[in-house]
Motif scaffolding. Structure first.
Motif, PDB file in Angstrom:
ATOM      1  N   PHE A   1     -22.157   7.204 -56.674  1.00 39.12           N
ATOM      2  CA  PHE A   1     -22.693   7.966 -55.593  1.00 39.12           C
ATOM      3  C   PHE A   1     -22.163   7.588 -54.160  1.00 39.12           C
ATOM      4  N   GLY A   2     -21.885   6.082 -54.132  1.00 41.07           N
ATOM      5  CA  GLY A   2     -21.430   5.833 -52.804  1.00 41.07           C
ATOM      6  C   GLY A   2     -19.845   6.357 -52.552  1.00 41.07           C
ATOM      7  N   GLU A   3     -19.101   6.356 -53.529  1.00 41.15           N
ATOM      8  CA  GLU A   3     -17.687   6.845 -53.470  1.00 41.15           C
ATOM      9  C   GLU A   3     -17.745   8.429 -52.967  1.00 41.15           C
ATOM     10  N   ARG A   4     -18.894   8.924 -53.578  1.00 41.92           N
ATOM     11  CA  ARG A   4     -18.992  10.541 -52.851  1.00 41.92           C
ATOM     12  C   ARG A   4     -19.583  10.515 -51.791  1.00 41.92           C
ATOM     13  N   VAL A   5     -20.372   9.494 -51.145  1.00 39.12           N
ATOM     14  CA  VAL A   5     -20.974   9.545 -49.794  1.00 39.12           C
ATOM     15  C   VAL A   5     -19.609   9.477 -49.038  1.00 39.12           C
ATOM     16  N   ALA A   6     -18.794   8.478 -49.237  1.00 35.79           N
ATOM     17  CA  ALA A   6     -17.693   8.271 -48.324  1.00 35.79           C
ATOM     18  C   ALA A   6     -16.751   9.513 -48.258  1.00 35.79           C
ATOM     19  N   GLU A   7     -16.636  10.323 -49.436  1.00 33.46           N
ATOM     20  CA  GLU A   7     -15.838  11.506 -49.419  1.00 33.46           C
ATOM     21  C   GLU A   7     -16.629  12.472 -48.509  1.00 33.46           C
ATOM     22  N   ILE A   8     -17.930  12.613 -48.510  1.00 30.75           N
ATOM     23  CA  ILE A   8     -18.483  13.640 -47.579  1.00 30.75           C
ATOM     24  C   ILE A   8     -18.307  13.178 -46.193  1.00 30.75           C
ATOM     25  N   TYR A   9     -18.629  11.873 -45.783  1.00 27.81           N
ATOM     26  CA  TYR A   9     -18.411  11.596 -44.406  1.00 27.81           C
ATOM     27  C   TYR A   9     -16.943  11.808 -43.682  1.00 27.81           C
ATOM     28  N   LYS A  10     -15.880  11.677 -44.632  1.00 30.10           N
ATOM     29  CA  LYS A  10     -14.625  12.048 -44.400  1.00 30.10           C
ATOM     30  C   LYS A  10     -14.524  13.646 -44.296  1.00 30.10           C
ATOM     31  N   ILE A  11     -14.822  14.331 -45.130  1.00 32.11           N
ATOM     32  CA  ILE A  11     -14.861  15.638 -44.969  1.00 32.11           C
ATOM     33  C   ILE A  11     -15.500  16.122 -43.706  1.00 32.11           C
ATOM     34  N   LEU A  12     -16.560  15.497 -43.009  1.00 35.16           N
ATOM     35  CA  LEU A  12     -17.266  15.721 -42.074  1.00 35.16           C
ATOM     36  C   LEU A  12     -16.696  15.165 -40.648  1.00 35.16           C
ATOM     37  N   GLY A  13     -15.567  14.551 -40.882  1.00 30.04           N
ATOM     38  CA  GLY A  13     -14.828  14.090 -39.934  1.00 30.04           C
ATOM     39  C   GLY A  13     -15.146  12.680 -39.379  1.00 30.04           C
ATOM     40  N   TYR A  14     -15.824  11.915 -40.059  1.00 35.24           N
ATOM     41  CA  TYR A  14     -16.081  10.547 -39.614  1.00 35.24           C
ATOM     42  C   TYR A  14     -15.072   9.628 -39.883  1.00 35.24           C
ATOM     43  N   ASN A  15     -15.070   8.434 -39.245  1.00 37.97           N
ATOM     44  CA  ASN A  15     -14.168   7.346 -39.742  1.00 37.97           C
ATOM     45  C   ASN A  15     -14.864   6.358 -40.354  1.00 37.97           C
ATOM     46  N   ILE A  16     -14.249   6.024 -41.609  1.00 38.30           N
ATOM     47  CA  ILE A  16     -14.996   4.890 -42.310  1.00 38.30           C
ATOM     48  C   ILE A  16     -14.435   3.604 -42.087  1.00 38.30           C
ATOM     49  N   ILE A  17     -15.482   2.766 -41.738  1.00 46.31           N
ATOM     50  CA  ILE A  17     -15.366   1.318 -41.589  1.00 46.31           C
ATOM     51  C   ILE A  17     -15.787   0.685 -42.571  1.00 46.31           C
ATOM     52  N   GLU A  18     -15.099  -0.068 -43.472  1.00 51.31           N
ATOM     53  CA  GLU A  18     -15.350  -0.652 -44.702  1.00 51.31           C
ATOM     54  C   GLU A  18     -15.997  -2.034 -44.322  1.00 51.31           C
ATOM     55  N   VAL A  19     -17.105  -2.360 -44.883  1.00 54.03           N
ATOM     56  CA  VAL A  19     -17.784  -3.680 -44.551  1.00 54.03           C
ATOM     57  C   VAL A  19     -17.492  -4.617 -45.484  1.00 54.03           C
ATOM     58  N   PRO A  20     -16.815  -5.806 -44.920  1.00 56.06           N
ATOM     59  CA  PRO A  20     -16.188  -6.830 -45.933  1.00 56.06           C
ATOM     60  C   PRO A  20     -17.241  -7.208 -46.887  1.00 56.06           C
TER      61      PRO A  20
END
Length: 182
Positions: A144-163
């Motif tokens: 689910f989390g991986e799909r959420v990241a894909e959706i945000y990228k599709i929508l033009g958001y920049n993903i900042i991975e929390v360490p």
């Protein structure tokens, strides 16, 4: 609407977002609760059908309603930094999870925009737990989390991975980034 002072924490269920939200609140950051947990609590409290196991469509629509209300209500303080535990784009992943039509959720995600930088929490099996609201296996939550990241990228958001560090270090990382970006 486009609220550049609205930041999202998102990712896999059980990835540590709620713990970090509590720490950010102690740092005087205004944090907005996750719609899913609010809806689940309210619906179960009154034995209503708006939960995924009874009516996933109603559950997802209730989350959308709650998410848009939270977005609009917090726009009163337009210049104040706001951190949301999940954003409207997350609802696309929920709709997909329940095999529902996603158009209204995509429309809402386009209508209600957040800061283009999104804090993403990858799945972390070492801290994953289930509870009254979280019933998924770790594998399901991670997917689910991986799909959420894909959706945000599709929508033009920049993903900042929390360490993956201690909760205090994660909160400090986000706190610093928030102040650099706002």
């Amino acid at each position: 609407m486009n609220q550049r002072n609205y930041f999202i924490l998102t990712g896999a269920m059980g990835g540590g977002k709620s713990t970090i939200i509590k720490l950010l609140e102690k740092m005087d950051i205004n944090c907005i609760s996750e719609p899913a947990r609010i809806v689940l609590y309210e619906q179960r409290l009154i034995s209503a059908p708006g939960v995924p196991e009874h009516d996933p469509n109603l559950f997802t629509q209730l989350m959308l309603s709650r998410a848009t209300i939270l977005y609009k209500n917090n726009a009163v303080e337009r210049s104040q930094l706001q951190v949301f535990d999940r954003g409207i784009p997350d609802l696309i992943a929920y709709a997909e999870l329940f095999n529902l039509e996603t158009n209204i959720y995509y429309n809402a995600a386009e209508a209600y925009r957040y800061n283009p930088n999104v804090f993403f929490f990858k799945g972390w099996e070492g801290i994953y737990t289930t509870d009254d609201e979280r019933k998924m296996t770790y594998q399901q939550a991670n997917e689910f989390g991986e799909r959420v990241a894909e959706i945000y990228k599709i929508l033009g958001y920049n993903i900042i991975e929390v360490p993956r560090v201690s909760a205090e270090e994660r909160a400090a990382f986000i706190y610093q980034k928030l102040h650099e970006m706002s």
